[in-house]
Design a protein around this motif. Structure first.
Motif, PDB file in Angstrom:
ATOM      1  N   PRO A 268      22.543  17.263  20.910  1.00  0.00           N
ATOM      2  CA  PRO A 268      21.930  16.460  22.039  1.00  0.00           C
ATOM      3  C   PRO A 268      22.860  14.995  22.097  1.00  0.00           C
ATOM      4  O   PRO A 268      22.888  14.384  21.432  1.00  0.00           O
ATOM      5  N   ALA A 269      23.706  15.086  23.201  1.00  0.00           N
ATOM      6  CA  ALA A 269      24.332  13.779  23.409  1.00  0.00           C
ATOM      7  C   ALA A 269      23.862  13.222  24.669  1.00  0.00           C
ATOM      8  O   ALA A 269      23.177  13.786  25.321  1.00  0.00           O
ATOM      9  N   GLN A 270      24.564  12.176  25.026  1.00  0.00           N
ATOM     10  CA  GLN A 270      24.062  11.556  26.116  1.00  0.00           C
ATOM     11  C   GLN A 270      24.473  12.122  27.555  1.00  0.00           C
ATOM     12  O   GLN A 270      24.124  11.791  28.589  1.00  0.00           O
ATOM     13  N   SER A 271      25.962  12.815  27.406  1.00  0.00           N
ATOM     14  CA  SER A 271      26.322  13.575  28.540  1.00  0.00           C
ATOM     15  C   SER A 271      26.265  15.034  28.288  1.00  0.00           C
ATOM     16  O   SER A 271      26.707  15.531  26.979  1.00  0.00           O
ATOM     17  N   GLU A 272      26.223  15.987  29.024  1.00  0.00           N
ATOM     18  CA  GLU A 272      26.358  17.257  28.979  1.00  0.00           C
ATOM     19  C   GLU A 272      27.554  17.892  28.654  1.00  0.00           C
ATOM     20  O   GLU A 272      27.808  18.670  27.784  1.00  0.00           O
ATOM     21  N   TYR A 273      28.694  16.992  29.204  1.00  0.00           N
ATOM     22  CA  TYR A 273      30.008  17.449  28.598  1.00  0.00           C
ATOM     23  C   TYR A 273      30.315  17.120  27.234  1.00  0.00           C
ATOM     24  O   TYR A 273      30.924  17.983  26.492  1.00  0.00           O
ATOM     25  N   GLY A 274      29.597  16.144  26.597  1.00  0.00           N
ATOM     26  CA  GLY A 274      29.982  15.803  25.316  1.00  0.00           C
ATOM     27  C   GLY A 274      29.145  16.835  24.296  1.00  0.00           C
ATOM     28  O   GLY A 274      29.780  17.188  23.279  1.00  0.00           O
TER      29      GLY A 274
END
Length: 95
Positions: free
Chosen positions: A38-44
């Motif tokens: 789980p990151a701040q961006s979906e891309y990450g």
């Protein structure tokens, strides 16, 4: 003498089994990224998921190279038994 049709069939089945995990992982890469990274961006999270897949792929290739060299020097049976022992050890230590 080697039966060409049987060898081609065996190679086809082997490739299908090898690429099954590639296709499955790539199909579920987004869901795996959301679940385990789980990151701040979906891309990450997607990139972390794909990086994990890449690390596993390179690990498998280097292990195959080492086990192939071991097989050439010692024999197929000891290499196969070592491979089974390593898979069993990895499975049993995580439970």
């Amino acid at each position: 003498m080697i039966d060409v049709k049987r060898a081609a069939f065996g190679a086809t089945i082997g490739n299908m089994l090898e690429f099954y995990d590639f296709i499955t992982y790539s199909f579920f890469a987004i869901q795996i990224g959301h679940t385990f990274f789980p990151a701040q961006s979906e891309y990450g999270s997607l990139m972390l998921s794909l990086a994990t897949f890449g690390a596993d792929s390179s690990r498998g290739r280097s292990a195959a190279s080492l086990l192939g060299t071991f097989s050439d020097r010692v024999g197929r049976r000891p290499a196969m038994l070592l491979s089974f022992a390593m898979m069993g050890g990895a499975s049993s230590c995580c439970r």
